[in-house]
Design a protein around this motif. Structure first.
Motif: not given
Length: 188
Positions: A51, A53, A63-67, A93, A95-96
């Motif tokens: 994650t 941030h 922004t948050d991104t999940s990988r 990947e 993300g917002d």
């Protein structure tokens, strides 16, 4: 890193980054397992989840991104003369943050593959061949955002009894489609 048995690793990582583009924190966990199947054959599998941030920047809010990534590799080395390695990895990947090319939230899928063959011709000469491939697709628009295709064939001269001169000759064919979202990147 924490070993879990003789061939399994579980690891975690937390990173803080403060750069001109803004602050960023990354939390990552992963696991890896290796099997020695028979003489010369090995299999390795792994998985990671992260994650990211990104804090406030001059141009955007946080922004948050999940990988997520899954990987597998097979190696074969029946003798000291020959070794073959095949590895692949799939990455997701989400993300917002908006994708600079589309304005939509980031939703990427990347596939990577690598095959490498080494063959020792004699004590001083080694033949080296490799193929690397990567493709990144925007899952929302189905547009291929990046692609990488590299094929190499080389010959290495490393004399065992006299290390004063070493040489490497290599031919490489490279095709690269750089992502539009990289600043200053040219698409070819």
């Amino acid at each position: 890193r924490s070993p879990l048995g003789p061939s399994t690793k579980i690891y975690g990582e937390y990173q803080w980054e403060d750069a001109d583009a803004g602050a960023r924190k990354t939390a990552l966990v992963g696991a890896q397992r290796k099997w020695d199947l028979t003489r010369g054959w090995n299999v390795l599998v792994g998985a990671e989840a992260a994650t990211v941030h990104a804090g406030h920047t001059l141009n955007a809010q946080s922004t948050d991104t999940s990988r997520t990534a899954l990987s597998a590799a097979v190696s074969y080395a029946p003798s000291d003369k020959l070794s073959v390695l095949a590895r692949t990895e799939a990455r997701w990947e989400k993300g917002d943050a908006p994708n600079p090319a589309t304005g939509m939230p980031i939703d990427h899928f990347q596939l990577f593959a690598n095959v490498q063959v080494n063959y020792q011709l004699d004590a001083d000469l080694k033949l080296i061949g490799s193929y690397r491939f990567s493709r990144t697709t925007d899952q929302v628009t189905s547009v291929q955002e990046a692609r990488f295709d590299e094929r190499s064939l080389g010959l290495a001269y490393r004399p065992v009894h006299n290390d004063r001169f070493n040489a490497l000759a290599r031919y490489t064919h490279l095709y690269e489609l750089a992502p539009q979202s990289l600043a200053g990147a040219l698409r070819s």
